[in-house]
Write an enzyme that holds these catalytic residues in place. Sequence first.
Site, PDB file in Angstrom:
ATOM      1  N   ASP A  67      -1.501  77.426  56.382  1.00  0.00           N
ATOM      2  CA  ASP A  67      -0.152  76.907  56.177  1.00  0.00           C
ATOM      3  C   ASP A  67       0.259  76.035  57.357  1.00  0.00           C
ATOM      4  OD1 ASP A  67       0.125  78.974  58.051  1.00  0.00           O
ATOM      5  OD2 ASP A  67       0.978  80.349  56.590  1.00  0.00           O
ATOM      6  N   ASP A 136       8.372  91.364  55.135  1.00  0.00           N
ATOM      7  CA  ASP A 136       8.819  91.383  53.739  1.00  0.00           C
ATOM      8  C   ASP A 136       7.661  91.269  52.754  1.00  0.00           C
ATOM      9  OD1 ASP A 136       8.079  88.773  54.138  1.00  0.00           O
ATOM     10  OD2 ASP A 136      10.048  87.900  53.721  1.00  0.00           O
ATOM     11  N   HIS A 138       5.212  88.903  52.788  1.00  0.00           N
ATOM     12  CA  HIS A 138       4.686  87.570  52.497  1.00  0.00           C
ATOM     13  C   HIS A 138       3.291  87.389  53.109  1.00  0.00           C
ATOM     14  CE1 HIS A 138       6.624  86.275  56.441  1.00  0.00           C
ATOM     15  NE2 HIS A 138       5.440  85.702  56.546  1.00  0.00           N
ATOM     16  N   GLU A 143       6.819  83.425  50.288  1.00  0.00           N
ATOM     17  CA  GLU A 143       7.909  84.369  50.463  1.00  0.00           C
ATOM     18  C   GLU A 143       8.079  85.226  49.201  1.00  0.00           C
ATOM     19  OE1 GLU A 143       8.902  84.816  53.295  1.00  0.00           O
ATOM     20  OE2 GLU A 143       9.734  83.087  54.342  1.00  0.00           O
TER      21      GLU A 143
END
Length: 261
Positions: A67, A136, A138, A143
């Site tokens: 990324d 979370d 990801h 996300e």
Amino acid sequence: MEVVIVPDAAAGGELIAEAMAGLLRRTPDAVLGVATGSTPLPIYQALTAKVRSGAVDIARARIAQLDEYVGLPADHPESYRSVLRREVLEPLGIAPDAFMGPDGTAEDVPGACAAYERALAEAGGVDLQLLGIGTDGHIGFNEPCSSLASRTRIKTLTEQTRIDNARFFDGDIAQVPHHVITQGIGTILEARHLVLLATGEGKADAVAATVEGPVAAVCPASALQLHPHATVVVDEAAAAKLKLADYFRHTYADKPDWQGI
């Protein structure tokens, strides 16, 4: 999905680095998918030690980026291209032309995403993809509620991810970009081996949801349950919420040495 519980981050880094070294011995021109952040640093350090000792030859390997921030110049110290150059390419002696990554500065971001998908396909796909995990759940910058079939694309970061990443920008969340390019979950799942490393108690809930929860877009990493060869390596703190921790310890302890991870 195989879950391996290790004593600490250094042990996890050594285990994964040896798996990468084994792959390179079998497939010298393997494509290694790399992640950024503090979690994978023990992997890169252990692999660098193996390369420098002559235990493995990495001269023909290729490196694929997971990324990138949108809008940061490539030479910005916190662009992921710069981070990977400092932490992976230079220590391992990887030539710049063996590196593949999306262009976060492109005027045509969707075009840059499509170009990166083509580059991965033309390289024959990723042989081993390293992953971290967010608090979370990801992976990459996919996300929560990202499509489990998604491809490389632009994403908007959650406030929590920007808060988590502010430590790399002098603690100033205002400096953290709002947008990123990330390999999609569908893209990630095409790698032949997925290896996720998680350390610290802050990742315990996300690890439990990934391994023992339902496959659900609210926890993107849970998509690893769909992969035929996914390995989750966690330290004791990150394993603290796993109900089946004792079973995972038992299965790994009784695994044949030749099988690896």
